[in-house]
Design a protein around this motif. Structure first.
Motif, PDB file in Angstrom:
ATOM      1  N   PRO A  67      74.858  77.415 -80.695  1.00 26.40           N
ATOM      2  CA  PRO A  67      73.425  77.458 -80.989  1.00 26.40           C
ATOM      3  C   PRO A  67      72.657  76.205 -80.571  1.00 26.40           C
ATOM      4  O   PRO A  67      71.432  76.248 -80.462  1.00 26.40           O
ATOM      5  CB  PRO A  67      73.391  77.619 -82.509  1.00 26.40           C
ATOM      6  CG  PRO A  67      74.655  76.944 -82.981  1.00 26.40           C
ATOM      7  CD  PRO A  67      75.676  77.200 -81.917  1.00 26.40           C
ATOM      8  N   ASN A  68      73.354  75.083 -80.377  1.00 27.99           N
ATOM      9  CA  ASN A  68      72.665  73.828 -80.041  1.00 27.99           C
ATOM     10  C   ASN A  68      72.577  73.693 -78.525  1.00 27.99           C
ATOM     11  O   ASN A  68      73.583  73.487 -77.841  1.00 27.99           O
ATOM     12  CB  ASN A  68      73.411  72.642 -80.647  1.00 27.99           C
ATOM     13  CG  ASN A  68      73.428  72.710 -82.170  1.00 27.99           C
ATOM     14  OD1 ASN A  68      72.398  72.929 -82.794  1.00 27.99           O
ATOM     15  ND2 ASN A  68      74.602  72.537 -82.763  1.00 27.99           N
TER      16      ASN A  68
ATOM     17  N   VAL B 259      70.856  72.164 -74.933  1.00 31.48           N
ATOM     18  CA  VAL B 259      70.213  71.030 -74.267  1.00 31.48           C
ATOM     19  C   VAL B 259      69.819  71.462 -72.861  1.00 31.48           C
ATOM     20  O   VAL B 259      70.654  71.973 -72.107  1.00 31.48           O
ATOM     21  CB  VAL B 259      71.158  69.811 -74.195  1.00 31.48           C
ATOM     22  CG1 VAL B 259      70.461  68.636 -73.519  1.00 31.48           C
ATOM     23  CG2 VAL B 259      71.641  69.419 -75.588  1.00 31.48           C
TER      24      VAL B 259
ATOM     25  N   PHE C 111      78.115  71.671 -77.290  1.00 30.90           N
ATOM     26  CA  PHE C 111      76.737  72.034 -76.958  1.00 30.90           C
ATOM     27  C   PHE C 111      76.708  73.020 -75.787  1.00 30.90           C
ATOM     28  O   PHE C 111      77.653  73.103 -74.997  1.00 30.90           O
ATOM     29  CB  PHE C 111      75.927  70.789 -76.568  1.00 30.90           C
ATOM     30  CG  PHE C 111      75.662  69.860 -77.725  1.00 30.90           C
ATOM     31  CD1 PHE C 111      74.501  69.980 -78.475  1.00 30.90           C
ATOM     32  CD2 PHE C 111      76.582  68.873 -78.063  1.00 30.90           C
ATOM     33  CE1 PHE C 111      74.251  69.130 -79.534  1.00 30.90           C
ATOM     34  CE2 PHE C 111      76.345  68.011 -79.125  1.00 30.90           C
ATOM     35  CZ  PHE C 111      75.176  68.139 -79.865  1.00 30.90           C
TER      36      PHE C 111
ATOM     37  N   LYS D  97      64.941  77.176 -79.658  1.00 34.72           N
ATOM     38  CA  LYS D  97      64.612  75.734 -79.697  1.00 34.72           C
ATOM     39  C   LYS D  97      65.656  74.949 -78.912  1.00 34.72           C
ATOM     40  O   LYS D  97      66.838  75.303 -78.909  1.00 34.72           O
ATOM     41  CB  LYS D  97      64.580  75.206 -81.142  1.00 34.72           C
ATOM     42  CG  LYS D  97      63.450  75.756 -81.978  1.00 34.72           C
ATOM     43  CD  LYS D  97      63.354  75.033 -83.317  1.00 34.72           C
ATOM     44  CE  LYS D  97      62.567  73.756 -83.174  1.00 34.72           C
ATOM     45  NZ  LYS D  97      62.047  73.259 -84.473  1.00 34.72           N
ATOM     46  N   VAL D  98      65.203  73.852 -78.294  1.00 28.95           N
ATOM     47  CA  VAL D  98      66.119  73.068 -77.469  1.00 28.95           C
ATOM     48  C   VAL D  98      65.840  71.572 -77.598  1.00 28.95           C
ATOM     49  O   VAL D  98      64.755  71.151 -78.013  1.00 28.95           O
ATOM     50  CB  VAL D  98      65.988  73.439 -75.967  1.00 28.95           C
ATOM     51  CG1 VAL D  98      66.445  74.847 -75.703  1.00 28.95           C
ATOM     52  CG2 VAL D  98      64.563  73.220 -75.467  1.00 28.95           C
ATOM     53  N   PHE D  99      66.835  70.796 -77.229  1.00 30.71           N
ATOM     54  CA  PHE D  99      66.630  69.399 -76.860  1.00 30.71           C
ATOM     55  C   PHE D  99      66.327  69.389 -75.366  1.00 30.71           C
ATOM     56  O   PHE D  99      66.929  70.145 -74.602  1.00 30.71           O
ATOM     57  CB  PHE D  99      67.893  68.569 -77.102  1.00 30.71           C
ATOM     58  CG  PHE D  99      68.259  68.380 -78.541  1.00 30.71           C
ATOM     59  CD1 PHE D  99      67.705  67.348 -79.286  1.00 30.71           C
ATOM     60  CD2 PHE D  99      69.167  69.234 -79.161  1.00 30.71           C
ATOM     61  CE1 PHE D  99      68.047  67.163 -80.616  1.00 30.71           C
ATOM     62  CE2 PHE D  99      69.512  69.051 -80.486  1.00 30.71           C
ATOM     63  CZ  PHE D  99      68.947  68.017 -81.217  1.00 30.71           C
TER      64      PHE D  99
ATOM     65  N   ILE E  18      63.324  70.363 -80.258  1.00 31.79           N
ATOM     66  CA  ILE E  18      63.898  69.586 -81.365  1.00 31.79           C
ATOM     67  C   ILE E  18      63.714  68.095 -81.097  1.00 31.79           C
ATOM     68  O   ILE E  18      63.421  67.314 -82.000  1.00 31.79           O
ATOM     69  CB  ILE E  18      65.403  69.914 -81.536  1.00 31.79           C
ATOM     70  CG1 ILE E  18      65.618  71.419 -81.675  1.00 31.79           C
ATOM     71  CG2 ILE E  18      65.977  69.175 -82.751  1.00 31.79           C
ATOM     72  CD1 ILE E  18      67.066  71.849 -81.529  1.00 31.79           C
TER      73      ILE E  18
ATOM     74  N   LEU F 264      71.844  63.174 -80.262  1.00 36.31           N
ATOM     75  CA  LEU F 264      71.844  64.589 -80.636  1.00 36.31           C
ATOM     76  C   LEU F 264      72.444  64.781 -82.024  1.00 36.31           C
ATOM     77  O   LEU F 264      71.937  65.577 -82.833  1.00 36.31           O
ATOM     78  CB  LEU F 264      72.625  65.420 -79.606  1.00 36.31           C
ATOM     79  CG  LEU F 264      72.073  65.440 -78.178  1.00 36.31           C
ATOM     80  CD1 LEU F 264      72.996  66.250 -77.275  1.00 36.31           C
ATOM     81  CD2 LEU F 264      70.665  66.025 -78.147  1.00 36.31           C
TER      82      LEU F 264
ATOM     83  N   HIS G  10      70.081  64.416 -84.868  1.00 36.63           N
ATOM     84  CA  HIS G  10      68.903  65.298 -84.955  1.00 36.63           C
ATOM     85  C   HIS G  10      69.218  66.788 -84.967  1.00 36.63           C
ATOM     86  O   HIS G  10      68.310  67.608 -84.953  1.00 36.63           O
ATOM     87  CB  HIS G  10      67.953  64.983 -83.794  1.00 36.63           C
ATOM     88  CG  HIS G  10      67.390  63.596 -83.877  1.00 36.63           C
ATOM     89  ND1 HIS G  10      66.400  63.234 -84.771  1.00 36.63           N
ATOM     90  CD2 HIS G  10      67.693  62.461 -83.186  1.00 36.63           C
ATOM     91  CE1 HIS G  10      66.116  61.958 -84.612  1.00 36.63           C
ATOM     92  NE2 HIS G  10      66.890  61.451 -83.665  1.00 36.63           N
ATOM     93  N   ILE G  11      70.500  67.129 -85.000  1.00 40.59           N
ATOM     94  CA  ILE G  11      70.865  68.540 -85.085  1.00 40.59           C
ATOM     95  C   ILE G  11      70.438  69.095 -86.446  1.00 40.59           C
ATOM     96  O   ILE G  11      70.696  68.493 -87.469  1.00 40.59           O
ATOM     97  CB  ILE G  11      72.377  68.747 -84.882  1.00 40.59           C
ATOM     98  CG1 ILE G  11      72.756  68.452 -83.434  1.00 40.59           C
ATOM     99  CG2 ILE G  11      72.790  70.159 -85.220  1.00 40.59           C
ATOM    100  CD1 ILE G  11      74.237  68.471 -83.169  1.00 40.59           C
TER     101      ILE G  11
END
Length: 311
Positions: free
Chosen positions: A25-26, A28, A53, A95-97, A120, A307, A310-311
């Motif tokens: 789900p995370n 970048v 990631f 949502k993404v970095f 994010i 990262l 801020h996850i």
């Protein structure tokens, strides 16, 4: 590298090339600069995938394997922002970095301003956040400043056209790895600033150069000269230029961008934090403009640490 997958996503009538590795789900997203391409992020993509990631790196429209726009001379930063939105929507990513290098910092931050609910956090390398509007540093540099030269219609096309794409990329990598701003004399072109016998930077192999050369051989430089160099004064209708998401700036202390008039003071005085309040700044003492390729392990660790917070 073999684990990185490649796909094409239809966005705004164009087939855009996207490199991807990892799951979960995370997510970048990596935005390249010039003369870079998705491949510039090879070290970071693999490291992030190994850390759990999902890493995605598109080629911008008109770059690499992505389709060129029908009229490259009308390409804009707004196109890049809308393309990124289209890619995320097509992949079902909420949502993404965003990590942006060189001019990729601009669409990264603009996307965070225009679509804050999709971001994010932002990491940039080589270029700090510059609020939308007219920058003035060029007014204090000679006529032979490389950006001024490349903004002049036809000038870079004639200069680059004397060489194959691989040699153009080679020369720009050598120039941008130095700590001095590339500035040509009055009767000299930017490509003439590099002696053909100059070796590549030690962290950039002939194999790397061949990968870049093949991608730019396909795309050419028409769109690349429009975005970034000839789209600098684009208006975005942004009334509030303050970035609300957390951010990290990684700068090599030997990056030539520091020599742009006013840039070093803007960063080191903390003035940049007036526009990005939640900003962390990290300097790499030996770093040049290509820190992610020059010092991949160090940069990967900085990214993963950020990262993780801020996850």
């Amino acid at each position: 590298m073999d684990q990185i997958q490649h796909k094409f996503i239809q966005v705004q009538g164009l087939k855009l090339h996207v490199a991807e590795i990892g799951t979960g789900p995370n997510v970048v997203v990596f935005l390249h600069g010039f003369p870079e391409i998705w491949y510039s992020w090879r070290h970071q993509m693999i490291a992030l995938a190994n850390a759990g990631f999902r890493a995605i790196a598109p080629d911008y429209r008109g770059y690499g394997l992505s389709d060129p726009p029908p009229e490259p001379e009308k390409a804009s930063y707004s196109d890049l922002i809308n393309d990124l939105l289209g890619i995320l929507d097509a992949l079902g990513i909420p949502k993404v970095f965003i990590i942006g290098k060189d001019f990729g910092a601009r669409p990264a931050y603009l996307f965070a301003l225009l679509h804050p609910e999709r971001v994010i956090g932002v990491i940039t390398m080589g270029v700090p956040y510059m609020p939308p509007g007219r920058s003035t540093f060029q007014n204090h540099l000679p006529e032979g400043f490389y950006i001024s030269r490349w903004q002049e219609p036809g000038r870079a096309e004639a200069d680059f056209g004397r060489l194959d794409a691989k040699t153009v990329v080679r020369n720009v990598y050598i120039l941008f790895s130095r700590s001095e701003i590339p500035i040509a004399a009055e009767n000299q072109e930017i490509m003439d600033l590099v002696d053909p016998s100059t070796p590549l930077p030690p962290w950039f192999t002939e194999e790397d150069l061949s990968a870049y050369g093949a991608l730019y051989e396909k795309s050419g430089f028409r769109t690349a000269l429009k975005i970034p160099y000839r789209s600098w004064h684009e208006e975005f209708g942004i009334t509030d230029p303050i970035v609300k998401v957390p951010a990290l700036l990684i700068m090599g202390s030997k990056d030539y961008v520091f020599k742009f008039p006013g840039i070093e003071d803007y960063i080191t005085s903390g003035k940049v934090k007036e526009f990005v309040p939640d900003l962390e700044i990290i300097f790499l003492p030996e770093g040049t403009h290509f820190v992610q390729e020059q010092s991949p392990q160090e940069v990967n660790q900085l990214i993963l640490s950020y990262l993780g917070k801020h996850i």
